[in-house]
Write a protein that holds these residues in place. Sequence first.
Motif, PDB file in Angstrom:
ATOM      1  N   ARG A  52       0.838  -1.200   0.000  1.00  0.00           N
ATOM      2  CA  ARG A  52       0.000   0.000   0.000  1.00  0.00           C
ATOM      3  C   ARG A  52       0.873   1.250   0.000  1.00  0.00           C
ATOM      4  N   HIS A  53       0.231   2.399  -0.138  1.00  0.00           N
ATOM      5  CA  HIS A  53       0.952   3.665  -0.033  1.00  0.00           C
ATOM      6  C   HIS A  53       0.127   4.654   0.782  1.00  0.00           C
ATOM      7  N   ARG A  54       0.793   5.660   1.289  1.00  0.00           N
ATOM      8  CA  ARG A  54       0.133   6.790   1.923  1.00  0.00           C
ATOM      9  C   ARG A  54       0.538   8.059   1.199  1.00  0.00           C
ATOM     10  N   VAL A  55      -0.317   9.064   1.270  1.00  0.00           N
ATOM     11  CA  VAL A  55      -0.100  10.306   0.534  1.00  0.00           C
ATOM     12  C   VAL A  55       0.261  11.412   1.510  1.00  0.00           C
ATOM     13  N   TRP A  56       1.364  12.084   1.231  1.00  0.00           N
ATOM     14  CA  TRP A  56       1.797  13.254   1.986  1.00  0.00           C
ATOM     15  C   TRP A  56       0.996  14.461   1.528  1.00  0.00           C
ATOM     16  N   GLN A  57       0.223  15.030   2.412  1.00  0.00           N
ATOM     17  CA  GLN A  57      -0.519  16.232   2.066  1.00  0.00           C
ATOM     18  C   GLN A  57       0.364  17.468   2.272  1.00  0.00           C
ATOM     19  N   ALA A  58      -0.126  18.607   1.794  1.00  0.00           N
ATOM     20  CA  ALA A  58       0.659  19.838   1.863  1.00  0.00           C
ATOM     21  C   ALA A  58       0.998  20.225   3.300  1.00  0.00           C
ATOM     22  N   ASP A  59       0.144  19.848   4.252  1.00  0.00           N
ATOM     23  CA  ASP A  59       0.392  20.212   5.644  1.00  0.00           C
ATOM     24  C   ASP A  59       1.270  19.188   6.372  1.00  0.00           C
ATOM     25  N   GLY A  60       1.765  18.188   5.635  1.00  0.00           N
ATOM     26  CA  GLY A  60       2.661  17.202   6.226  1.00  0.00           C
ATOM     27  C   GLY A  60       1.985  15.958   6.769  1.00  0.00           C
ATOM     28  N   THR A  61       0.672  15.936   6.782  1.00  0.00           N
ATOM     29  CA  THR A  61      -0.037  14.758   7.271  1.00  0.00           C
ATOM     30  C   THR A  61      -0.026  13.656   6.209  1.00  0.00           C
ATOM     31  N   LEU A  62      -0.180  12.423   6.671  1.00  0.00           N
ATOM     32  CA  LEU A  62      -0.239  11.267   5.788  1.00  0.00           C
ATOM     33  C   LEU A  62      -1.653  10.706   5.782  1.00  0.00           C
ATOM     34  N   THR A  63      -2.180  10.465   4.584  1.00  0.00           N
ATOM     35  CA  THR A  63      -3.540   9.950   4.471  1.00  0.00           C
ATOM     36  C   THR A  63      -3.553   8.684   3.629  1.00  0.00           C
ATOM     37  N   GLU A  64      -4.540   7.839   3.890  1.00  0.00           N
ATOM     38  CA  GLU A  64      -4.728   6.617   3.109  1.00  0.00           C
ATOM     39  C   GLU A  64      -5.665   6.919   1.936  1.00  0.00           C
ATOM     40  N   PRO A  65      -5.340   6.475   0.732  1.00  0.00           N
ATOM     41  CA  PRO A  65      -6.269   6.650  -0.397  1.00  0.00           C
ATOM     42  C   PRO A  65      -7.585   5.950  -0.116  1.00  0.00           C
ATOM     43  N   GLU A  66      -8.683   6.613  -0.390  1.00  0.00           N
ATOM     44  CA  GLU A  66      -9.990   6.050  -0.070  1.00  0.00           C
ATOM     45  C   GLU A  66     -10.520   5.146  -1.169  1.00  0.00           C
ATOM     46  N   ASP A  67      -9.937   5.234  -2.364  1.00  0.00           N
ATOM     47  CA  ASP A  67     -10.499   4.500  -3.497  1.00  0.00           C
ATOM     48  C   ASP A  67      -9.760   3.195  -3.792  1.00  0.00           C
ATOM     49  N   LEU A  68      -8.852   2.787  -2.913  1.00  0.00           N
ATOM     50  CA  LEU A  68      -8.104   1.557  -3.118  1.00  0.00           C
ATOM     51  C   LEU A  68      -8.444   0.550  -2.025  1.00  0.00           C
ATOM     52  N   ARG A  69      -8.466  -0.715  -2.399  1.00  0.00           N
ATOM     53  CA  ARG A  69      -8.808  -1.751  -1.412  1.00  0.00           C
ATOM     54  C   ARG A  69      -7.901  -2.955  -1.644  1.00  0.00           C
ATOM     55  N   LEU A  70      -6.984  -3.178  -0.716  1.00  0.00           N
ATOM     56  CA  LEU A  70      -6.053  -4.292  -0.811  1.00  0.00           C
ATOM     57  C   LEU A  70      -6.551  -5.433   0.058  1.00  0.00           C
ATOM     58  N   VAL A  71      -6.687  -6.601  -0.543  1.00  0.00           N
ATOM     59  CA  VAL A  71      -7.068  -7.806   0.192  1.00  0.00           C
ATOM     60  C   VAL A  71      -5.799  -8.608   0.456  1.00  0.00           C
ATOM     61  N   PRO A  72      -5.325  -8.666   1.713  1.00  0.00           N
ATOM     62  CA  PRO A  72      -4.042  -9.328   1.997  1.00  0.00           C
ATOM     63  C   PRO A  72      -4.051 -10.801   1.630  1.00  0.00           C
ATOM     64  N   GLY A  73      -2.870 -11.274   1.197  1.00  0.00           N
ATOM     65  CA  GLY A  73      -2.708 -12.683   0.905  1.00  0.00           C
ATOM     66  C   GLY A  73      -2.437 -12.949  -0.569  1.00  0.00           C
TER      67      GLY A  73
END
Length: 342
Positions: free
Chosen positions: A119-140
């Motif tokens: 997975r990845h996280r997105v660095w926003q302009a204010d420095g916070t990290l957010t998870e993409p809402e439109d992606l869904r990873l099923v582990p395994g």
Amino acid sequence: MPQFSIIIPVYNVQNHLATCLKSVAEQPGPRDWECLLIDDGSTDLTGSICDALAAEIPGLQVLHQAHTGPAAARNTGLQAATGDWVLFLDGDNAMAPGLLETLRAALPAHPECDWFIGRHRVWQADGTLTEPEDLRLVPGPFDSTDYAARLKALYTAGRWSVQKYCIRRSFLVQSGVRFLPDCVWGGDWPFDLELLLRCERLYFLDTVFVHCRSGRQGSPLTDAQSLPRRFRSLAAAQRRLATLSATGTADVAAYAAMLDAAADVFWPQARTAAVRDASVRRACLPYLAQLRPLYPHGTEVRTRRDWRLFQRLMATFGPRFTLWAFSLRKDFPGEAPSPVVG
């Protein structure tokens, strides 16, 4: 021989490079990696910073080359890599803390797998990290002989960013798949579509691989003036996909799935080209004409009425009229966001 080869193409990222390399150098655990920095003809201080940091950080190697784009730079890194596994990172992003430690445990546990996706996280302009809402990873593991099913699983989890991949280098060498140098925008496209033809078993890891920077000023992913280059790259990718079909490397069903995936990348860019600047529209037209095979395709384009109208007009009247007409509409988002790429 190192366990990991971390390939980082860099071009004019002097303000972010130290953060990027710090994220690699501070990974906990043994120094069982090599980090290949490919300076792609930077015109700022990036090349000098690379050399200075290589003198300080063991395992860091620098290769300088003329500016040819991220795809060619990644190929340079692959040619020089010696590790068992290959990871990719962009010079303005950062490796997630503890990633290599996680991979050291996960990879031996699944020796039958050559391609791991995270997975990845997105660095926003204010420095916070957010998870993409439109992606869904099923582990395994995901194992299927159906190319379209594999593609759906891959893109549901992560779309087309190689920064979320860990790939066995011997598998890459055997496959012969490389990045397409003509794709000077979105340089990891259509690498994954072609590699997926040669891999029926994927493994999805519920771990963050990379922290991606969002909307960096001057990035080719956000600069409207780069639109002609985007379409030139997409046209090159489309020619490559057509070649895979013509040679029988991709069967009819796989090629159809590829066209839908390519169109899902194409349509947001085509919409973005409906700008008021007539010179930008004119510069895009030759490449949009080359991309006509994609006009009937796409899945995301069907999700909104204005997108479907844009698609119908493109197919009926062509790009010149369609871009002009939609550039006049105040309700049409001519500056549509680009998808996340490497």
